[in-house]
Enzyme design. Structure first.
Site: not given
Ligand code: ADP
Ligand code: F6P
Length: 331
Positions: A20, A81, A112, A135, A137, A139, A181, A223
């Protein structure tokens, strides 16, 4: 703690945004490009995250290519993604194309999930790679701040302040759904800053009855309008379902306002611009100093390097006590 190191001479690097988008990503990109050039290395901007990387979609960037982007939300590189990147064969293809183009290292700006992909690039192919936490979030373990969180919280607060006006005028109850989320950091800060009567997070779920009780207690104290802040995904069916149940089971009529992607857009705050600028430079510095498989994090007023392996675990330091405090302060 011993940090992973590489031995490669870095002459050119690539940079990408993944997952994101988050306000402040452009500030980080600008810093990676300009700091890199100041250190006499070439910097390639990859379009659309890992999807672009495995197709070799990159262009060399110069100082001018990042002019006037520090103030812009989103990311000029675009993000995506990329499910394919979960396959080793796709990652091998990306590394092969980078090698052919003379690119020695990579900066990944993302969350992450993106770091899991980056970690695999290092583990499997020894590609020098450094991450920047991007991000809304907030997190990611190992850093007190991630790019975009401050802007997202302030965007949501701006909306809540406006909702308060109309909630007060009509003596209404509002359920305001914020992003996150799987993570309640946005909801917590927005709830505290917006004076919410109740805050619902994935980390602290409240039943409809709990929410109804709080609203009723507020009414007993005179309130007549209340704002409940809830993180998306806190209950299945979200805020709409919660509103339905409040009406059906407790006779409470609540208006629903889902803030959605508005939170992720707009010009980054000063804090996110500073964070992006500093982290971008530190990421390049780390690659040049031989570090890999690490994220640039912040701790107090310092930047630190944190192994990717430690960033993917959710922080256990969630401030639950602040939820209780915010309820006292809102009463
Ligand atoms: P964020 O980086 O914000 O947590 P995502 O979890 O959607 O977002 O991960 C972003 C991209 O990172 C995924 O679409 C994928 O291409 C790559 N990715 C995520 N997890 C893995 C993994 N375990 N191994 C390889 N690539 C990954
Ligand atoms: O990880 C960032 C975030 O904005 C979350 O807070 C939310 O749940 C999610 O991405 C939304 O993803 P998308 O833009 O794919 O709907």
């Amino acid at each position: 703690m011993k940090l992973p190191k590489h031995k490669k001479k870095i002459r050119a690097i690539a940079v990408l945004c993944s997952g994101g988008d988050a306000p402040g990503m452009n500030a980080a990109l600008r810093a990676v490009v300009r700091y890199g050039i100041s250190q006499n290395i070439r910097v390639y901007g990859v379009t659309k995250g890992y999807a672009g990387l495995l197709k070799g979609q990159w262009e060399e960037m110069d100082r001018k290519s990042v002019a006037n982007i520090i103030l812009r939300g989103g990311t000029v590189l675009k993000t995506d993604r990329c499910p394919e990147f979960h396959k080793k064969s796709a990652r091998a293809q990306a590394v092969k194309l980078m090698k052919e183009a003379g690119i020695d290292g990579l900066v990944v700006i993302g969350g992450d999930g993106s770091f899991r992909g980056a970690h695999a690039l290092w583990k499997e192919f020894h590609l020098p790679v450094v991450g920047i936490p991007g991000t809304i979030d907030n997190d990611i373990a190992g850093t007190e701040a991630t790019l975009g969180f401050d802007t997202a919280v302030n965007n949501a607060l701006d909306a809540i302040d406006k909702i308060r006006d109309t909630a007060g005028a009509h003596e209404r109850i509002f359920l305001v759904e914020v992003m996150g989320r799987n993570s309640g950091y946005i909801a917590l800060d927005v709830g505290i800053g917006g004076g919410a009567e109740a805050i619902l997070l994935p980390e602290k779920r409240l039943s409809t009855k709990d929410v109804a009780d709080r609203i009723h207690r507020g009414m007993e104290r005179g309130k007549m309008s209340s704002i409940v802040v809830m993180a998306e995904g806190q209950v299945s069916g979200g805020s709409m379902k919660m509103a339905e149940e409040l009406k059906k089971k407790h006779g409470i009529s609540a208006k629903v306002c889902i803030l959605g992607h508005i939170q992720r857009g707009g010009s980054p705050t000063a804090r996110d611009r500073r964070l992006g600028s500093v982290m971008g430079a530190r990421a390049v510095e780390a690659l040049l100093a031989g570090y890999s498989d690490v994220m640039v994090g912040v701790q107090g007023d310092h930047e630190i390097l944190v192994p990717f392996a430690l960033t993917v675990k959710r922080s256990s330091k969630f401030r639950m006590d602040l939820i209780a405090l915010s309820e006292i302060l809102a009463s």
